[in-house]
Design a protein around this motif. Sequence first.
Motif, short mmCIF file in Angstrom:
data_model
loop_
_atom_site.label_atom_id
_atom_site.label_comp_id
_atom_site.label_asym_id
_atom_site.label_seq_id
_atom_site.Cartn_x
_atom_site.Cartn_y
_atom_site.Cartn_z
N SER A 13 29.77 43.55 47.50
CA SER A 13 30.72 44.71 47.04
C SER A 13 29.82 45.69 46.49
O SER A 13 30.44 46.76 46.06
CB SER A 13 31.54 44.00 46.13
N ASP A 24 33.84 43.56 55.58
CA ASP A 24 34.85 44.56 55.22
C ASP A 24 36.19 43.95 55.04
O ASP A 24 36.60 43.07 55.70
CB ASP A 24 35.18 45.59 56.24
N GLN A 25 36.72 44.09 53.67
CA GLN A 25 38.22 43.46 53.41
C GLN A 25 38.90 44.52 53.36
O GLN A 25 38.84 45.55 52.70
CB GLN A 25 38.20 42.56 52.41
N SER A 26 40.37 44.37 53.94
CA SER A 26 41.09 45.56 53.85
C SER A 26 42.59 45.00 54.00
O SER A 26 42.88 43.96 54.44
CB SER A 26 40.91 46.75 54.85
N LYS A 27 43.51 45.61 53.47
CA LYS A 27 44.94 45.34 53.61
C LYS A 27 45.93 46.58 54.27
O LYS A 27 45.44 47.89 53.64
CB LYS A 27 45.60 44.95 52.45
N LYS A 28 46.58 46.51 55.17
CA LYS A 28 47.44 47.51 55.80
C LYS A 28 48.64 47.12 55.60
O LYS A 28 49.21 46.21 56.10
CB LYS A 28 46.98 47.59 57.36
N LYS A 31 34.07 51.00 54.80
CA LYS A 31 35.49 51.43 55.28
C LYS A 31 35.23 51.35 56.87
O LYS A 31 36.53 51.30 57.56
CB LYS A 31 35.63 52.79 55.11
N VAL A 50 30.67 45.99 51.56
CA VAL A 50 32.03 46.30 51.79
C VAL A 50 32.17 47.61 52.16
O VAL A 50 31.83 48.79 51.40
CB VAL A 50 33.16 46.11 50.72
N SER A 59 46.63 41.70 56.04
CA SER A 59 45.28 41.75 55.46
C SER A 59 44.14 41.12 55.99
O SER A 59 44.60 39.85 56.44
CB SER A 59 45.17 41.56 54.02
#
Length: 298
Positions: free
Chosen positions: A137, A16-20, A4, A2, A81
């Motif tokens: 991860s 990559d996992q992300s939440k905005k 950035k 994972v 996300s």
Amino acid sequence: MVRKTVYAPHYDFFIDQSKKTDVYNMDFFHMHKKYEIYYLLEGSRKYFIDDSIYLVNAGSLVLIDADSVHKTANMGDVPHSRIVINFSSSFIEDFSDELKAMNLTSIFKTKFTVLPLSFKYKLIIENILFKLVEIGSDDIELGAKATAEDETLPNAYKKTLLKLQLSELLIMIKEYLEILQQKEYESHQIVNNKVDKIIKYISAHYTEDLTLTSIAEQFYISPFYLSKIFKKSTNLSIIEYINSLRIRNAKELLESSSTKIADIAELVGFSSSSHFSRTFKLVTGLSPQQYKKYYSTK
């Protein structure tokens, strides 16, 4: 692993996992030699891929072929996300002759780009994606040039697990595509006829000395109006789109010809080699010299 970043050219695989929670637009187009799977967990996004614009809602997969120009943009102020996977074809094809024979990367060559998942496949595919995120991860490095001596035994296990899970994901997507094909489904594009014509014009003339004024004159509209409708439809500037096409052409020339970098810059439409180099690195993550070193067949 994972990360950035949304693209790492030195790796055969990353996730990559992300939440905005705030409004988020990608700053610029990008393209790469990896296949990309984008899954929207929450919210809505506008996705620009090559010369088409798609609306992506939660529970939809986006399949992006290698070397496709792409960028996401917000739809209002809705939080979102997502999970993104990039991988090279060799990452799974070198793993098994049977997988190679299945030609799983063919899913990126169909007319299906945005796939709204049925309830059944949503559960199956989300489960695989979350497993991939969990396995990746620990930030293991899966570089194309890694050797057996470079990897600890646990990391070697994780790399194998990632390949197994990715293979399962691709098989399930391939199976779902066959269902959509039977139903004669088509990915829905966001259509603005004027903008569509402008995009096609730019695609045919991007190597020329294009300006906002010269393009506007072709469509009998003002430069201000041209800029406004293009930005509203695509969340992109005209010059950003022009440069993305020039960089894609430049990548092909860097890979397949012995043409000097300065000459390539001129051939694809850049007025200076320094501007070309800056833009190339912004879009690809590599300088033209680095890119040629990695991917040139000459």
